[in-house]
Design a protein around this motif. Structure first.
Motif, PDB file in Angstrom:
ATOM      1  N   TYR A  11       0.629  -1.070   0.180  1.00  0.00           N
ATOM      2  CA  TYR A  11      -0.123   0.028  -0.052  1.00  0.00           C
ATOM      3  C   TYR A  11       0.864   1.310   0.086  1.00  0.00           C
ATOM      4  O   TYR A  11       2.111   1.171   0.378  1.00  0.00           O
ATOM      5  CB  TYR A  11      -0.967  -0.046   1.284  1.00  0.00           C
ATOM      6  CG  TYR A  11      -1.787  -1.294   1.247  1.00  0.00           C
ATOM      7  CD1 TYR A  11      -2.945  -1.248   0.457  1.00  0.00           C
ATOM      8  CD2 TYR A  11      -1.539  -2.371   2.269  1.00  0.00           C
ATOM      9  CE1 TYR A  11      -3.622  -2.354   0.782  1.00  0.00           C
ATOM     10  CE2 TYR A  11      -2.430  -3.111   2.275  1.00  0.00           C
ATOM     11  CZ  TYR A  11      -3.542  -3.240   1.819  1.00  0.00           C
ATOM     12  OH  TYR A  11      -4.249  -4.401   1.798  1.00  0.00           O
ATOM     13  N   TYR A  23      -7.890  -0.277  -1.446  1.00  0.00           N
ATOM     14  CA  TYR A  23      -8.077   0.717  -0.343  1.00  0.00           C
ATOM     15  C   TYR A  23      -9.256   0.477   0.278  1.00  0.00           C
ATOM     16  O   TYR A  23      -9.179   0.548   1.771  1.00  0.00           O
ATOM     17  CB  TYR A  23      -7.631   2.191  -0.797  1.00  0.00           C
ATOM     18  CG  TYR A  23      -6.002   2.143  -0.982  1.00  0.00           C
ATOM     19  CD1 TYR A  23      -5.208   2.299  -0.011  1.00  0.00           C
ATOM     20  CD2 TYR A  23      -5.710   2.104  -2.302  1.00  0.00           C
ATOM     21  CE1 TYR A  23      -3.768   2.516  -0.215  1.00  0.00           C
ATOM     22  CE2 TYR A  23      -4.366   2.138  -2.636  1.00  0.00           C
ATOM     23  CZ  TYR A  23      -3.112   2.212  -1.506  1.00  0.00           C
ATOM     24  OH  TYR A  23      -1.898   2.283  -1.784  1.00  0.00           O
ATOM     25  N   LYS A  29       0.554   7.592   0.764  1.00  0.00           N
ATOM     26  CA  LYS A  29       0.077   8.815   0.131  1.00  0.00           C
ATOM     27  C   LYS A  29      -1.428   8.697  -0.319  1.00  0.00           C
ATOM     28  O   LYS A  29      -2.230   9.630  -0.199  1.00  0.00           O
ATOM     29  CB  LYS A  29       0.923   9.506  -0.879  1.00  0.00           C
ATOM     30  CG  LYS A  29       1.046   8.592  -2.266  1.00  0.00           C
ATOM     31  CD  LYS A  29       1.695   9.425  -3.480  1.00  0.00           C
ATOM     32  CE  LYS A  29       1.870   8.526  -4.688  1.00  0.00           C
ATOM     33  NZ  LYS A  29       0.790   7.740  -5.207  1.00  0.00           N
ATOM     34  N   ASN A  30      -1.611   7.285  -0.460  1.00  0.00           N
ATOM     35  CA  ASN A  30      -2.968   7.177  -1.112  1.00  0.00           C
ATOM     36  C   ASN A  30      -3.859   7.253   0.204  1.00  0.00           C
ATOM     37  O   ASN A  30      -5.301   7.726   0.298  1.00  0.00           O
ATOM     38  CB  ASN A  30      -3.124   5.823  -1.677  1.00  0.00           C
ATOM     39  CG  ASN A  30      -2.496   5.793  -2.978  1.00  0.00           C
ATOM     40  OD1 ASN A  30      -1.461   6.496  -3.069  1.00  0.00           O
ATOM     41  ND2 ASN A  30      -3.348   5.131  -3.773  1.00  0.00           N
ATOM     42  N   ASP A  70     -11.506   2.994  -4.980  1.00  0.00           N
ATOM     43  CA  ASP A  70     -10.205   1.949  -5.355  1.00  0.00           C
ATOM     44  C   ASP A  70     -10.428   0.841  -4.518  1.00  0.00           C
ATOM     45  O   ASP A  70     -10.422   0.922  -3.226  1.00  0.00           O
ATOM     46  CB  ASP A  70      -9.004   2.917  -4.700  1.00  0.00           C
ATOM     47  CG  ASP A  70      -7.619   2.259  -5.107  1.00  0.00           C
ATOM     48  OD1 ASP A  70      -7.776   0.848  -5.231  1.00  0.00           O
ATOM     49  OD2 ASP A  70      -6.849   2.452  -5.498  1.00  0.00           O
ATOM     50  N   ALA A 122      -4.438  10.884   1.440  1.00  0.00           N
ATOM     51  CA  ALA A 122      -5.069  11.444   0.306  1.00  0.00           C
ATOM     52  C   ALA A 122      -6.804  10.976   0.860  1.00  0.00           C
ATOM     53  O   ALA A 122      -7.567  12.115   1.006  1.00  0.00           O
ATOM     54  CB  ALA A 122      -5.143  11.083  -1.282  1.00  0.00           C
TER      55      ALA A 122
END
Lengths: 754, 754
Positions: A141, A682, A144-145, A679, A148
């Motif tokens: 993983y 995630y 930064k995702n 997504d 966000a």
């Protein structure tokens, strides 16, 4: 090389069976995963399938002899386990197969097990008596995702704020002297004001962007700089400025709000009194309207009726003072009045005494003080008169006739502050978790006395268990508070009673969570956690008081419980026995159906990981506690116990209900949020964090569920095991999870977090 | 006045039945008390008896109409309840009777109910709609008698020490600057040394009284002055002096011990290294014997191998350094060597670097530092050589051949320090409890909106529940530690392995208890608790590290568990997998008989308050956890999991066992102690505190007991209710209970404790 006892088809399954049985990992759903893989496996012949399936019987596990043979097969092969392989166990199996059959195709079916069972190298690497290449952290993983997702709609504000914070004035240093510390924090707050950050929640006309949610997001970031900064910022712009914005009218906004946002005018929020902390309605300070001079006289009647713990008291020019407003000999209840404290030379005005509260456990950069007023006279216009005014003819007028309702309407407008308190505490917990995790990924202690290198403390199950559920909770609470802030800021919903009640409970639950998490992190870092340079000590001292200010947690939970009892129809913040009782009588029924005994001992992972189970369990608890609470109160009342005493007698029950409701609410909000993540990778990760949160919470309250017969003993144990196992499963991703909190590198100044 | 519906005989029972049924106080044992009173009552006729007995049926409680009639009878009588009457309810009943029958005799039988049911005015005063004279505190017990029990054999030492402490140099003040704070504490320690308090545990020849238990008792009192003082005192006399006393021989005693006791020689105890906290055996500092020069060379090999958190590091002239002793190229394991650090002018000697550890969360009056050694040479005599010596011919010799055993023998001699750590933490908890209780007896918040005065926060059930079980626990742990200290100091029992193991567990449990108690007290005092002037904040910061130093709690609990697994035959402190495993194989059986389902739902107060039940429940838990733990480990081993990994996998289980055992031990010791109290009144009080402790602990772990089927749901709920009720019953005596801790008036300097 000769094939050891097994056909090549079976051989490739051996490592899987070895891992599965060594830990007794099998539950019904897991049996079904392996079974399906075997059945679908086109490489196996029917004898091989039969043999493999015979090893899947939980009631009749493979014998120790069989097990040892598997172990022997693996050990003697000398094949190495490579943790960084995409499917480490599948690769291992294939390499094992290759030893005996180089021309054989790789069995692509195997990875189905690995994907669906969620077994990871840290579950089983100790079983392989061969060298393994440990990975400190996985890059499956990207932090930064996650960041966000957490920033959500405030991404641009947050990103620019993070860069802004990266300058010398915001560098954390140890400050022991309170005067120096306070001056430093004052300079920081002033700079933030100048740059427009303080006014963010104000209307555009007064330098703001009318964006309370973004204001709250940047507020949380101040905790990464320093707790005192966050609190002083909140006092100046949120409490003092907020009282002008929310309780004042245009004349006050025009005169004060712009300057407040820019920090040209420093003010304080003088509500709490020495004698009256939680019971604001009981404040003793009086504000008596004098018709002769058209002015209001502010007075502290007794020696313990002074304002206390007032932040910004030493730096302020003016105070928003909460006092009993007396007009024409009648007490109209608590109102806020702007009272100048100091002149341009910063000298106290006549009749005003300010005393420093001195040193505290934390937040020593905040200038808390006591304030006494001796017949201090201010013009009538200084009354913040949105909800109650003194007319030109000297009479009092309010559109809200009921004084109780009026008071709680005023207080209700300040609930945004409670969300910020919870956000601030959560920021502190995130910071402590980040430091503790990074330390645990560097620090080694003890080993098996065979290898030279000691083990990372992050690889100890107890260490995983003390940090991982807290990380999951931090994610859940983050999105819960985001949602609450958005509901609170939604002007299309004017009746905020429900939101206010919910925030009361959440503030209590989340600030307690933050404190226990920070404590756990302190201990998890050992002696290093005790040094101020490593930041956790300050977080501990600073966040501690968050359980008390903006409403003592025990008091808030009782308010929340009363709100739930009355289905959110009672006046918020009200002692409100009567209104609750009135509503109670109409609601004494609950349709909780008889519990299914099979369900109460269902321990399958499919069931335990199912959000439907979590929701049902949380909802059952809230409803059951509500119903039994109502019954108890009614029985006392029927026996003639006065309502005040009846509520006293069920105090612990009220607290339990307030907590249960808040946890259910958090989980529900988080689950709804997860469903919106586009997504899938995630979304699944977030859902898994939600699962850990839910099971951890259910585990914490297993006693109650067991008492109710909702859990059987086996289920309770299974939940405990699942919490441990999930904590272990997150191990490879734990650094990414804390990096996902998005704490800027320049804020992670603790030497042990490097 | 006309008699209302009842005969005079029955009338006098009405208040009792009213109280009993209003709270559903009845359990079988309570029914029997009332029944016996009625049966023995010579005033009643048989019809009256029949009527009264019919109201005692739990299955068929009196109707609401009946109940309201009782209430009406009481209310309309206008008789007042006087709480300060010896038997308030009996007096009330008699005055009620007098209204209708002035010449009737007082019914002396009634008080039998009041005495045996233990009902107190604070249970029922809210039921009487008449003015009651609240009493803040009862003088039924005398705090000096409690204090005498706690002082035990050390009464004269403690009393004179308390007076000694009442002088200016020991006055608590806020100290923010570490240099000033450290100097102040140094002056305090020096004075204590001069007066002979430091040497108390040393032999008479070196200025002492050879009395470790009294030393520990006065040590606890230092916590009432200041945490830094207690810790620096412990470092100088207990750790540094103790290492000379216990690990050195006569030459060291003669040269150093007298001066150490008098503080003429300041020393430090240099064991922990940055890279090695809990794992002392892994320290990297080397002590290499150089035969050429007959000296030992002390050296820090790597940058993280420095000594760290060393108390007294900045003030010391000399250090007791723990290092790997290498003689003739062979590592003989960790030994202690005296290494001078500074000359007469207090300049560092060649090759020695000391760095300040800087500010900490607490204990800033202690000068903790890091120490590096660069090829520092000391004479051979500086080796503390009681357990291992370097002979004149340059060879190493020890009577303990096994290096493991030798190491743990050395460490074992220092276990007294762990008892002192637990005692210090407990002292902090006592202090916080005293402050919080006194505050709660002054502070008022909220009321029923009818009367003017608000209620004391001590009268809130939640407040009683958060403080009272902690007070009971403090009493239990006090006597537990007294007993452990006496066993530890008993030279007739040379094998201390069991005591050492027990102390490891107790240190963990008690320091955690102290921290959570202090936190609870902080929150219970609201904002006032946050101010440094009120002392709780400092206690919080100071005691926090007690969970980590002298052995991290999690590590210690695992040691304790391994000790229990091996029936205390394993080497103490040893990673000791092998020895545990050897013993395990012989002990895999437990004769826990099938549980009786009636017993698991027995909720009678006679049963719940019976020490036999508590002992059985605690013992069941320890045995069950031991047995299942052993089974799990054996199963892993049988499957070929390496022993180190097997122990990792059961880490949380080890912690649970360590805790369970320590709690059982505390309760057993306390129960045995209670049996020795000759004054029955105080014996009963103490036993009741023990009951609250036991039920509180069982409640805390109800989940586990429910999972095992040892408790049924009803029993678990009943225990919870009993904890709440006992907490309420102690309410009138709560001030006496904290005064019983004997904290001198001059130490209770917190303004809120006045």
């Amino acid at each position: 090389m000769a094939l050891p006892n097994y056909t090549i088809g079976i051989l490739q399954y051996i490592p899987f069976f070895y891992v599965i049985w060594s830990d007794d990992l099998l539950s019904a759903s897991e049996v079904s995963v392996v079974k399906k893989t075997i059945e679908d496996d086109s490489v196996l012949n029917s004898d091989e399938k039969k043999q493999l399936l015979s090893w899947l019987n939980k009631g009749q596990p493979p014998s120790d002899t069989e097990f040892k043979q598997w172990k022997q097969t693996i050990t003697s092969s000398q094949v190495k386990l490579v943790e960084s392989d995409i499917y480490p166990l599948t690769s291992f199996s294939q390499r094992l197969g290759n030893l005996y059959c180089e021309q054989c195709d790789h069995n692509e079916h195997l990875k189905h097990i690995e994907i669906n069972l969620g077994i990871q190298p840290n579950h089983y690497n100790h079983l392989f008596n061969v060298e393994v290449v440990h990975e400190k952290t996985s890059n499956h993983y990207a932090s930064k995702n996650l960041d966000a997702l957490l920033k959500g709609a405030h991404a641009s504000e947050v990103d620019s704020f993070r860069s802004f914070l990266n300058q010398d004035i915001f560098k954390w240093t140890i400050s022991r002297n309170k005067e120096e510390f306070r001056n430093k924090v004052l300079r920081q707050v002033s700079l933030l004001g100048e740059k427009g950050y303080g006014a963010m929640a104000y209307p555009k006309a007064y330098g703001g962007t009318n964006n309370m949610p973004s204001y709250a997001a940047i507020f949380e970031h101040l905790m990464f700089i320093d707790g005192s900064l966050a609190v002083k910022f909140g006092v100046q712009f949120g409490l003092f400025g907020g009282s002008i914005q929310k309780l004042g009218t245009k004349k006050h906004h025009d005169q004060y709000l712009g300057d407040t946002g820019k920090t040209k005018l420093l003010g304080c929020f003088a509500m709490t009194e020495t004698g009256h902390g939680s019971n604001v309605r009981g404040v003793k300070t009086t504000a008596t309207y004098d018709k002769e001079t058209d002015s209001i006289v502010i007075h502290t009647p007794g020696k313990n009726d002074n304002k206390e713990y007032i932040g910004n008291a030493l730096h302020s020019k003016i105070a928003s003072v909460f006092a009993q407003l007396i007009v024409d000999g009648k007490n109209e209840g608590v109102h806020a009045i702007l009272v100048p404290l100091r002149n341009e030379k910063h000298e106290l005005l006549d009749g005003i005494i300010v005393e420093d509260n001195g040193y505290k456990l934390g937040l020593n950069g905040v200038d808390n003080g006591k304030i006494w007023f001796n017949q201090v006279r201010v013009p009538r216009e200084n009354l913040l008169d949105k909800y109650g005014e003194i007319k030109d003819n000297g009479t009092y007028f309010s559109t809200i006739k009921n004084p109780n309702k009026r008071f709680f309407t005023m207080l209700g407008t300040l609930v945004g502050g409670r969300i910020c308190v919870a956000k601030g505490a959560l920021g502190g917990a995130k910071m402590a978790l980040s430091i503790a995790v990074k330390h645990a990924l560097n620090r080694r202690q003890f080993n098996d006395s065979v290898k030279i290198q000691e083990d990372l403390i992050m690889d100890y199950p107890t260490h995983q268990l003390r940090l991982t559920p807290a990380i999951a909770s931090a994610y859940v609470y983050h999105f819960t508070l985001e949602e609450m802030m958005s509901r609170y800021s939604d002007d299309s919903q004017p009746d905020k009673r429900k939101v206010e009640t919910q925030v009361a409970g959440l503030k209590a639950v989340i600030t307690w969570f933050a404190n226990s998490t920070i404590q756990e992190c302190r201990e998890a870092c050992g002696g290093k956690g005790y040094l101020l340079e490593n930041r956790i000590a300050d977080l501990k001292g600073d966040v501690d008081i968050f359980t008390t200010f903006e409403g003592d947690n025990n008091v808030l939970l009782q308010l929340a419980a009363k709100g739930i009892l009355s289905d959110f129809k009672a006046e918020f913040n009200s002692a409100g026995f009567v209104s609750v009782l009135k509503l109670l009588s109409t609601q004494l029924s609950d349709k909780i159906s008889t519990l299914n005994p099979i369900y109460s001992n269902k321990v399958d992972s499919e069931h335990l990981y199912n959000p439907k189970f979590h929701k049902h369990a949380f909802n059952y608890r809230t409803r059951r506690l509500t119903y039994t609470l109502a019954m108890r109160i009614r029985n006392y009342i029927k026996k003639g116990v006065p309502s005040y005493q009846a509520f006293l007698k069920v105090q612990t029950h009220l607290l339990a209900l307030g907590k249960a409701y808040s946890i259910e609410l958090s989980y529900k909000i988080f689950a709804e949020y997860c469903a919106t993540i586009t997504d899938e990778k995630y979304r699944v990760l977030m859902e898994k964090l939600g699962t850990l949160y839910a099971l951890h919470q259910l585990h914490n309250d297993s006693r109650w569920y067991l008492e109710q017969g909702y859990f059987g003993g086996t289920k309770s144990k299974a939940i405990r095991q699942r919490v441990e196992r999930l904590s272990t499963e997150f191990r490879p991703h734990i650094e990414v999870l804390v990096d996902g909190f998005g704490i800027p590198e320049h804020c992670l100044s603790a030497p042990i977090s490097k």
